[in-house]
Design a protein around this motif. Structure first.
Motif, short mmCIF file in Angstrom:
data_model
loop_
_atom_site.label_atom_id
_atom_site.label_comp_id
_atom_site.label_asym_id
_atom_site.label_seq_id
_atom_site.Cartn_x
_atom_site.Cartn_y
_atom_site.Cartn_z
N ILE A 6 2.54 0.46 0.37
CA ILE A 6 2.17 1.80 0.80
C ILE A 6 1.20 1.69 1.96
CG2 ILE A 6 0.34 1.89 -0.96
CD1 ILE A 6 0.67 4.90 -1.04
N ALA A 7 1.44 2.45 3.02
CA ALA A 7 0.55 2.45 4.19
C ALA A 7 -0.49 3.55 4.00
CB ALA A 7 1.35 2.67 5.47
N ILE A 8 -1.75 3.16 3.97
CA ILE A 8 -2.84 4.12 3.80
C ILE A 8 -3.62 4.22 5.09
CG2 ILE A 8 -4.98 4.60 2.55
CD1 ILE A 8 -3.78 3.35 0.11
N ASN A 9 -3.78 5.44 5.58
CA ASN A 9 -4.51 5.67 6.81
C ASN A 9 -6.00 5.69 6.51
OD1 ASN A 9 -5.78 7.66 8.99
ND2 ASN A 9 -3.92 6.78 9.83
N THR A 10 -6.74 4.74 7.07
CA THR A 10 -8.16 4.62 6.78
C THR A 10 -8.98 5.60 7.61
OG1 THR A 10 -8.62 3.00 8.53
CG2 THR A 10 -7.78 2.16 6.44
N SER A 11 -10.27 5.64 7.32
CA SER A 11 -11.17 6.54 8.05
C SER A 11 -11.29 6.13 9.52
CB SER A 11 -12.56 6.53 7.40
OG SER A 11 -13.08 5.21 7.33
N GLN A 12 -10.86 4.90 9.84
CA GLN A 12 -10.87 4.45 11.24
C GLN A 12 -9.55 4.80 11.93
OE1 GLN A 12 -12.09 2.47 8.76
NE2 GLN A 12 -14.20 2.93 9.37
N ASN A 13 -8.71 5.61 11.25
CA ASN A 13 -7.41 6.02 11.77
C ASN A 13 -6.50 4.82 12.03
OD1 ASN A 13 -5.63 8.07 12.48
ND2 ASN A 13 -6.08 7.86 14.66
N VAL A 14 -6.58 3.85 11.12
CA VAL A 14 -5.74 2.66 11.20
C VAL A 14 -4.95 2.54 9.90
CG1 VAL A 14 -5.70 0.15 11.39
CG2 VAL A 14 -7.38 1.47 12.71
N ASN A 15 -3.64 2.31 10.01
CA ASN A 15 -2.82 2.15 8.82
C ASN A 15 -2.94 0.73 8.27
OD1 ASN A 15 -1.76 4.75 8.61
ND2 ASN A 15 -0.13 4.30 10.08
N ILE A 16 -3.26 0.63 6.98
CA ILE A 16 -3.33 -0.66 6.30
C ILE A 16 -2.32 -0.65 5.17
CG2 ILE A 16 -4.79 -2.23 4.98
CD1 ILE A 16 -5.67 -2.02 7.83
N ASN A 17 -1.52 -1.71 5.07
CA ASN A 17 -0.52 -1.80 4.03
C ASN A 17 -1.09 -2.44 2.77
OD1 ASN A 17 1.65 -0.67 5.50
ND2 ASN A 17 1.98 -2.62 6.54
N PHE A 18 -0.85 -1.79 1.64
CA PHE A 18 -1.26 -2.31 0.34
C PHE A 18 -0.04 -2.40 -0.56
CE2 PHE A 18 -5.10 -0.25 1.96
CZ PHE A 18 -6.10 -1.19 1.65
N ASN A 19 -0.07 -3.35 -1.47
CA ASN A 19 0.97 -3.43 -2.49
C ASN A 19 0.66 -2.41 -3.58
OD1 ASN A 19 2.43 -5.56 -1.32
ND2 ASN A 19 1.05 -7.07 -2.22
N THR A 20 1.66 -1.64 -3.97
CA THR A 20 1.43 -0.71 -5.08
C THR A 20 1.46 -1.48 -6.39
OG1 THR A 20 3.81 -0.25 -5.21
CG2 THR A 20 2.46 1.25 -3.87
N ALA A 21 0.67 -1.01 -7.34
CA ALA A 21 0.64 -1.66 -8.65
C ALA A 21 1.99 -1.47 -9.33
CB ALA A 21 -0.48 -1.06 -9.49
N SER A 22 2.46 -2.50 -9.97
CA SER A 22 3.75 -2.42 -10.66
C SER A 22 3.61 -1.61 -11.94
CB SER A 22 4.26 -3.81 -10.99
OG SER A 22 3.43 -4.43 -11.97
N VAL A 23 4.73 -1.17 -12.47
CA VAL A 23 4.73 -0.42 -13.73
C VAL A 23 4.14 -1.28 -14.84
CG1 VAL A 23 6.17 0.67 -15.48
CG2 VAL A 23 6.72 0.99 -13.05
N GLY A 24 4.49 -2.58 -14.85
CA GLY A 24 3.97 -3.49 -15.86
C GLY A 24 2.46 -3.61 -15.80
N GLU A 25 1.91 -3.73 -14.60
CA GLU A 25 0.46 -3.85 -14.44
C GLU A 25 -0.25 -2.59 -14.95
OE1 GLU A 25 -0.18 -6.67 -10.50
OE2 GLU A 25 0.48 -4.59 -10.21
#
Length: 249
Positions: free
Chosen positions: A4-23
């Motif tokens: 998931i790409a999250i737009n930070t307060s610096q207006n920069v997109n950072i990609n994070f892995n979403t937590a799995s259903v198992g986690e």
């Protein structure tokens, strides 16, 4: 595992892995065990240690139920309170290294955690089938509470530690230029350095300029471009941050 790409307060997109259903399920089970342990301890203290069971004698069914609700009340508000205090985590989420974040990049607040908590009543209906189905079919593994609050649960595993990404070699006789950098957080500096490094590799002067302007805006700095280029400015900012926070090699 999706990203998931999250737009930070610096207006920069950072990609994070979403937590799995198992986690998420394991985190839920851990939290559930903690709550069950709390109930067992409280009831043991109430009936055995303090011997207060006699207080229930003569009470009608509703009154007895009210007493039990009062005794176990912390277990009901456990998720919303701890997520608020632990910045999107509960003990279960912390152990599983996952966290609730806002998709729009802003820090999730009590209102967001409250919405997630309210919708939990729907998500756990039909033995949790509703929430589980929602996580499986949604793009970012979101249950209904996440969708309603605009949040997602991300995985913090396999991420480089923030302190590793902001380290910068500085000499012992280094003299800092901008004490205002202490207003930045480790996460701010990680984003700055990551994007600056990427921009340098592809010689993206537009990103460097935007990054420089954003830093100046946040720290309320006015720099004479004839005395310090944008690249020099960002380099100094990174070194100054390491100097003031003690994050040097």
């Amino acid at each position: 595992m999706s990203q998931i790409a999250i737009n930070t307060s610096q207006n920069v997109n950072i990609n994070f892995n979403t937590a799995s259903v198992g986690e998420r399920m394991l985190a839920f089970i851990i939290d559930l065990l903690i709550r069950v342990a709390y109930v067992i301890i409280v009831l043991y203290l109430f009936f055995n240690v303090f011997d207060l069971g006699y207080l229930l004698n003569g009470l009608d069914q509703w009154s007895v139920m009210a007493v039990y609700i009062i005794l176990t009340f912390p277990t009901y508000i456990y998720p919303v309170v701890l997520e608020s205090l632990m910045e999107g985590q509960t003990p279960g989420k912390k152990l599983m290294k996952i966290r609730v974040v806002k998709i729009d990049g802003y820090q999730a607040g009590f209102g967001d955690y409250l919405i997630r908590w309210v919708f939990r009543l729907v998500d756990v209906s039909f033995a949790g089938v509703v929430g589980l189905t929602s996580m499986i079919v949604s793009k970012n593994n979101q249950r209904l509470g996440d969708i309603a609050s605009g949040t997602a649960v991300i995985s913090l595993k396999n991420n480089i530690n923030i302190s590793h990404t902001i380290l910068e070699n500085i000499h012992e006789d280094y003299i800092p230029s901008f004490p205002q950098v202490i207003a930045l957080s480790d996460n701010d500096m990680r984003i700055i350095k990551d994007n600056y490094t990427k921009a340098l590799k592809i010689d993206d002067r537009q990103i460097i300029r935007k990054l420089s302007d954003k830093i100046k805006s946040i720290l309320k700095l006015e720099i004479d471009p004839t005395k310090m280029t944008e690249k020099q400015f960002i380099n100094v900012i990174i070194k100054d941050y390491n100097y003031y926070t003690g994050k040097d090699n």
